[in-house]
Design an enzyme around this catalytic site. Sequence first.
Site, PDB file in Angstrom:
ATOM      1  N   LYS A 208       0.830  -1.676   0.054  1.00  0.00           N
ATOM      2  CA  LYS A 208       0.006   0.014  -0.085  1.00  0.00           C
ATOM      3  C   LYS A 208       0.739   1.160  -0.176  1.00  0.00           C
ATOM      4  O   LYS A 208       0.725   2.312  -0.895  1.00  0.00           O
ATOM      5  CB  LYS A 208      -0.976   0.051   1.423  1.00  0.00           C
ATOM      6  N   GLU A 214      10.252  -4.489   4.129  1.00  0.00           N
ATOM      7  CA  GLU A 214      10.891  -6.086   3.834  1.00  0.00           C
ATOM      8  C   GLU A 214      10.434  -6.006   2.327  1.00  0.00           C
ATOM      9  O   GLU A 214      11.710  -6.476   1.173  1.00  0.00           O
ATOM     10  CB  GLU A 214       9.942  -7.083   4.799  1.00  0.00           C
ATOM     11  N   GLY A 268      -4.503  -2.150   5.484  1.00  0.00           N
ATOM     12  CA  GLY A 268      -4.071  -3.095   4.824  1.00  0.00           C
ATOM     13  C   GLY A 268      -4.535  -4.093   5.173  1.00  0.00           C
ATOM     14  O   GLY A 268      -4.723  -5.505   3.878  1.00  0.00           O
ATOM     15  N   ARG A 269      -4.435  -5.138   6.286  1.00  0.00           N
ATOM     16  CA  ARG A 269      -5.374  -6.257   6.972  1.00  0.00           C
ATOM     17  C   ARG A 269      -6.441  -6.601   6.036  1.00  0.00           C
ATOM     18  O   ARG A 269      -7.082  -7.375   6.421  1.00  0.00           O
ATOM     19  CB  ARG A 269      -5.111  -6.456   8.259  1.00  0.00           C
ATOM     20  N   GLU A 354      -3.598  -6.860  15.044  1.00  0.00           N
ATOM     21  CA  GLU A 354      -3.090  -6.086  14.769  1.00  0.00           C
ATOM     22  C   GLU A 354      -4.679  -4.392  14.629  1.00  0.00           C
ATOM     23  O   GLU A 354      -3.989  -3.224  15.160  1.00  0.00           O
ATOM     24  CB  GLU A 354      -2.714  -6.067  13.022  1.00  0.00           C
ATOM     25  N   HIS A 385      -2.640 -33.976  18.010  1.00  0.00           N
ATOM     26  CA  HIS A 385      -1.863 -34.287  18.391  1.00  0.00           C
ATOM     27  C   HIS A 385      -0.177 -33.030  19.250  1.00  0.00           C
ATOM     28  O   HIS A 385       0.798 -33.746  19.067  1.00  0.00           O
ATOM     29  CB  HIS A 385      -0.860 -35.117  17.196  1.00  0.00           C
ATOM     30  N   LYS A 513      10.257  -0.523  14.186  1.00  0.00           N
ATOM     31  CA  LYS A 513       9.973  -0.372  12.750  1.00  0.00           C
ATOM     32  C   LYS A 513      11.211   0.306  12.776  1.00  0.00           C
ATOM     33  O   LYS A 513      12.740   0.370  11.745  1.00  0.00           O
ATOM     34  CB  LYS A 513       9.596   0.159  11.571  1.00  0.00           C
TER      35      LYS A 513
HETATM   36  O1  F6P Z   1       2.797  -4.014   9.954  1.00  0.00           O
HETATM   37  C1  F6P Z   1       1.880  -3.320  10.049  1.00  0.00           C
HETATM   38  C2  F6P Z   1       1.997  -2.723   8.300  1.00  0.00           C
HETATM   39  O2  F6P Z   1       1.787  -1.547   8.594  1.00  0.00           O
HETATM   40  C3  F6P Z   1       0.322  -3.654   7.942  1.00  0.00           C
HETATM   41  O3  F6P Z   1      -1.346  -3.138   8.556  1.00  0.00           O
HETATM   42  C4  F6P Z   1       0.062  -3.818   6.379  1.00  0.00           C
HETATM   43  O4  F6P Z   1       0.213  -4.292   6.436  1.00  0.00           O
HETATM   44  C5  F6P Z   1       1.863  -3.903   6.186  1.00  0.00           C
HETATM   45  O5  F6P Z   1       3.033  -3.284   7.515  1.00  0.00           O
HETATM   46  C6  F6P Z   1       2.556  -3.605   5.212  1.00  0.00           C
HETATM   47  O6  F6P Z   1       2.138  -2.568   4.539  1.00  0.00           O
HETATM   48  P1  F6P Z   1       2.600  -2.345   3.599  1.00  0.00           P
HETATM   49  O7  F6P Z   1       1.183  -2.752   2.011  1.00  0.00           O
HETATM   50  O8  F6P Z   1       2.389  -0.558   2.802  1.00  0.00           O
HETATM   51  O9  F6P Z   1       3.284  -2.091   2.937  1.00  0.00           O
END
Ligand code: F6P
Length: 550
Positions: A208, A214, A268-269, A354, A385, A513
Amino acid sequence: MATSLVAGPQTGVWKELASHAARLQGVPTREIVAADAKRFERFSAEGAGLLLDYTRQRVDERVMEQLSALADAVALKDRIAAMWRGDAINSTEGRAVLHVALRQPRGAAVGGADIEKVVLEERARMLSFAEGVRNGTIKGSSGKAFTLVVNIGIGGSDLGPAMAVEALQEFTAGGPACAFISNVDGCRLADVLAAADPHTTLFIVASKTFTTLETLTNARTARAWLAGKLGEQAVRDHFAAVSVNHQAMNAFGVHPDYRFQMWDWVGGRYSMWSSIGVSLAIAIGRENFEAFLRGGHEMDEHFRSTPWRQNLPALMGLLGVWNINFLKLPTLAILPYDDRMRRFPAYLQQLEMESNGKSVMANGAPALSETAAVIWGEPGNNAQHSFFQLLHQGTPRAALDFLLPARSSCRNQAQHDLAIANCLAQAEAFMAGNPPEAVREELGKQKLSPERLELLVPHKVHQGDRPATLVVFRELDPVTLGRLVALYEHKVFVQSVVWGINAFDQWGVELGKKLAEQLAPAVRDPSGAQVGSAGVMRLLKKIDEWRRSP
Ligand code: F6P
C-alpha cells in the site's frame, strides 16, 4: 469515534453480565447444555451460507439476552451505519474505513456513487490483467506466457492472498503457480528464484505504502535478479505493483498498465478484496475471484440487516467479549479441520491482533477492559497431536473456534469424514470433559487395585468448560471463503465497538520499525557505531564475531 460514544464497560449491561458470570461460575458447561433440550435450535444461527453452532459456549439464555443488550447499549447499529456511510471512523488517521465498498456489486453504491465507480473500474482493470496473465495473452519480455507469479508483500499485502491461494487450491487449475515472499531475510526469495525461469516469472510488488522495508528489499533483490538474467529493459514486462504511491512505483520502473490502485480508506489487513488480491485473481481466475467478492458482500448484507441473535459476526464478537472480559480467557485458538486452511490462523492473527491490540480507547483514554485475545492455531488433527493436551488439561485455558467444511476440499470424502468425526469429538470433549465419576467407572472395568485406580483418576479427569464455537459450511469454495473472511472482519469490528477502540490504526508497529532503521547501519558495521543501548552494542559485537568467524 466521538468522545460521547459509550464503551461496553461504561454501561449497566456490563455489570449485569459480570453478575451472570458469577452466577455460572462453578456450573459445569455440560449441565448448562443438558438443561436445555432445545439448545441447538436456540444457540445456533445460519446466515450467508454459514452455520454458527455456539451450543458449547458457557452461556445460557439470560447471558445471550444481555449480550444483545450490550450491542444495543454501545449503539452497534449506528456504528455499522457510520462505517457504511464512509464516516472517518479511523479517527487517529482521519480516514473512512470502506473495505466493504471493495466487494460491492454494481449499483450498490457502498461508500457513495464515486467510490463505487472507482472500485468497479479498478476491479475491471485488475481482473482483465489477471485473466491476461492466466491465459497467456500477457507475456514476459521474451514472448513466453508466465508460469510463476511471485507476490512480494508483507502483512496485509501478503497474508490474505497467500492464505486464500492455498485454501482455494482446488480452483487454481489452468493458472500459473504462485509464490509468496514476505520475510526480510531473503531466504524464501532465494529458494523461489533458484527454481524460477526468469522468462516466465512475473513479480507483483504489493505494498500500500511502497515504503515497507521488507517488501522493498525483496523487490530490489528480485529486480536485480531479473535484470541480471534478462536485461534492464525486461523489468517493465515482469513487474506489476499495487500501491497508493505512484511516485515510488515510477522510481521502481513499474509500467503504468501494470500498476493497480489502492486507497487510503482501505486498511492493509482489510485489503485482499482490492487489487492486493491480484495474485489470488491470477491463481483462481475472474469468476472465482468475483465469487469470493460476492461471498464477502453476502456477509456484509447479513451483518447490516440481521437481528443480533441471528447475526453471525455480532454473535461471534459478543461471545468473544464474554469469553475475554467475563470468563477471563485471554486467547482464542483457531482450529480449521481442513488442511488447506492452514494459513487461516496466521491471517486472523493480523486481522484481529493488529486491529484490536490496543490499550487506549478511540478518545485517548485508557481502555476500560481487556481488549483483543491472542489468536493462534493450527489445522485440527495436527493440533490434536501437539497442543490439545494443554487445552484439555493444562492450567492456561483458551476459547476455541472450530472451522469445518462438510465436503472434502480435495475430493477425498472418506478421509474428510474422519476429520469431521475428530472435530465434533474434540468440541464435545472440550465442552463436557470427563468428570471423576466417569473416569472411575471406566477404570473400574479394568482389573486395577483400588490404590492404583485412585492414583490414576486425577490424571484422567478432563474438566471440560473450554468454550467452543463451530463454524460449519458446505465446502471451502471461493464464495464461502469470502463469507468467512468477512465474518471475522465484522466480528473484529463488533468487538472494537464494545471496547470503544479504533480497530483501524496500528501505531504499535511503528516503534520497532524506527529502531530497526536506526540500527541497520550499525549491524552492517558495528566498529565504532554508537547506536542503541550498551546491551545491543555488546550483542552486535558478538554477532559480528560469529559472522566473520570461518
Ligand atoms: O505491519 C504494519 C503494516 O503497516 C500492516 O498494517 C500492513 O498490512 C503491512 O505493514 C504492509 O504494509 P504495506 O502494504 O504498506 O507494505
